[in-house]
Scaffold this active site. Structure first.
Site, PDB file in Angstrom:
ATOM      1  N   LYS A 194       0.882  -1.314  -0.012  1.00 57.48           N
ATOM      2  CA  LYS A 194      -0.132   0.047  -0.006  1.00 57.48           C
ATOM      3  C   LYS A 194       0.999   1.188  -0.082  1.00 57.48           C
ATOM      4  O   LYS A 194       1.985   1.247   0.543  1.00 57.48           O
ATOM      5  CB  LYS A 194      -0.747  -0.083   1.348  1.00 57.48           C
ATOM      6  CG  LYS A 194      -1.852  -1.214   1.145  1.00 57.48           C
ATOM      7  CD  LYS A 194      -2.735  -1.045   0.160  1.00 57.48           C
ATOM      8  CE  LYS A 194      -3.962  -2.396   0.002  1.00 57.48           C
ATOM      9  NZ  LYS A 194      -4.808  -2.473  -1.178  1.00 57.48           N
ATOM     10  N   HIS A 332      -9.398  -8.189  -8.268  1.00 56.57           N
ATOM     11  CA  HIS A 332      -9.178  -7.846  -7.081  1.00 56.57           C
ATOM     12  C   HIS A 332      -9.727  -9.148  -6.179  1.00 56.57           C
ATOM     13  O   HIS A 332     -10.545  -9.456  -6.592  1.00 56.57           O
ATOM     14  CB  HIS A 332      -9.618  -6.652  -6.872  1.00 56.57           C
ATOM     15  CG  HIS A 332     -10.084  -6.331  -5.348  1.00 56.57           C
ATOM     16  ND1 HIS A 332     -11.057  -6.553  -4.731  1.00 56.57           N
ATOM     17  CD2 HIS A 332      -9.425  -5.804  -4.329  1.00 56.57           C
ATOM     18  CE1 HIS A 332     -11.277  -6.368  -3.344  1.00 56.57           C
ATOM     19  NE2 HIS A 332     -10.175  -5.955  -3.258  1.00 56.57           N
TER      20      HIS A 332
END
Length: 399
Positions: A194, A332
């Site tokens: 991230k 995803h």
């Protein structure tokens, strides 16, 4: 000449639908969202088909990283499904339960557009029907999915990468590097971390540590979760381009197609996006206006967030019509449902959550990882009942 049907002809009708909210474990955060308190909708579709002396039950959930949809399911979708004439849910060609007809039923009287949470709620039911169909055929879901879409299933395994690198209170770069090394040592050829939750300078230290731990930029993707406006997106793009990363994911708002197009014009590396698009029309607009490049960019739509496999397969068709190979589709959601979808539809790969988002994240122990590929096990359906930690939750739902 008789009709041609699947390996075992069955006639499946829905008798009951159960749902429960399941909390995610752990206190993760990305640049936008804290997952503390997040729950997932686990759904069981009970049928009248009996195998081994018990009714066949399809089980699925609405992917990971979004809130549970119990209210929408209980108040709108499940009542519509149970009130429908059983014959209306069957494929007239073979008398089998048709997930597309189930989807149309649960969406009855819903207006076009405004997808959001409704799309995730419908996904849980539609995907549970795929699990049910595969169990009725006594085969893994990827085989059922492939046959229904006129394809041969991928049996050798599909490419996989490990998703992690979330923020925590310590902001410990050494711990991040150790996490990345652990994924590489476990056999994952690439990782995703991230970005966007700290300053660009801090993020660069994190990214450079991950690149060093993974063995090169090509082994590291970064994900901003749509955090950036124009100035910050372009600043990150300029700083990251020399690193040769695997991809830069969702740098900007997922519906700001003009800004995404500007980013692709300024950033030579691969861009990944699409996980927050929940309908084929949204995907059509992304392909038309988002500046995506078929020779490098990645589309990450997730059936568990986008009305299920019926809608997702239509998205893949749109991609191919726009010049993308289906290998550019890497959904995803690092879990068993998407692993079977990727293997069944012959897509480019999938992510894994080997250490996060339990009990849903990751795969069952008998999904073998070898040479950067992972293969679904041969359990009937998606094999969710074989996933450690999730097996006990499903047992409570179907008891």
């Amino acid at each position: 000449m008789g009709r041609r049907v699947g390996p075992k002809e069955v006639h499946v009708r829905v008798t009951e639908v159960r749902e429960m909210d399941v909390p995610l474990q752990g206190g993760l955060s990305n640049a936008v969202v804290s997952f503390v308190g997040h729950k997932v909708s686990l759904v069981a579709v009970v049928s009248d088909h009996v195998r081994h002396g018990v009714p066949v039950i399809g089980v699925a959930f609405n992917s990971i990283g979004r809130h549970a949809q119990g209210g929408i399911l209980r108040e709108r979708m499940v009542p519509r499904l149970l009130a429908s004439a059983p014959e209306a849910l069957l494929d007239p060609r073979d008398g089998l339960l048709d997930p597309a007809r189930v989807l149309a039923c649960v969406l009855r009287d819903e207006k076009p557009g405004g997808h959001g949470d409704r799309a995730a709620a419908a996904s849980a039911v539609e995907l549970a029907c795929w699990d049910l169909l595969a169990k009725a055929h006594d085969e893994p879901a990827f085989a059922t999915i492939a046959r229904r879409h006129g394809r041969a299933p991928t049996t050798a395994g599909v490419p996989v990468y490990a998703a992690g690198g979330y923020y925590d209170a310590s902001d410990d770069v050494a711990a991040l590097a150790a996490e990345v090394r652990g994924y590489i040592a476990a056999g994952y050829p690439a990782v995703k971390i991230k970005i966007g939750g700290v300053s660009l300078a801090q993020d660069l230290r994190r990214i450079e540590a991950a690149v060093d731990a993974a063995g090169g930029g090509r082994q590291v993707a970064v994900d901003a979760n749509g955090r950036f406006g124009r100035e910050r997106a372009l600043a990150y793009a300029a700083a990251l381009e020399p690193l040769g990363l695997r991809w830069l994911e969702e740098a900007v708002d997922p519906l700001d197609f003009a800004l995404n197009a500007e980013l692709t014009a300024r950033y030579a590396g691969p861009i990944a996006t699409g996980e927050n698009l929940f309908s084929r029309q949204d995907v059509a607009n992304l392909l038309r206006f988002g500046g995506l490049r078929p020779d490098r960019d990645v589309l990450q739509m997730d059936a568990g967030l986008a009305y299920g496999l019926t809608e997702y397969a239509a998205m893949v068709t749109l991609m191919e019509g726009a010049g993308f190979d289906r290998s550019a589709a890497i959904p995803h959601g690092g879990h068993l449902v998407n692993l079977h979808i990727v293997a069944g539809l012959g897509l480019g790969g999938c992510e894994a959550y080997p250490g996060v988002f339990q009990p849903f994240g990751g795969y069952s122990d008998d999904c073998l990882l070898s040479d950067g590929l992972i293969r679904p096990a041969d359990h009937p359906g998606f094999g969710l009942e074989a996933k450690s930690g999730l097996d006990d939750v499903i047992a409570r739902l179907v008891a």
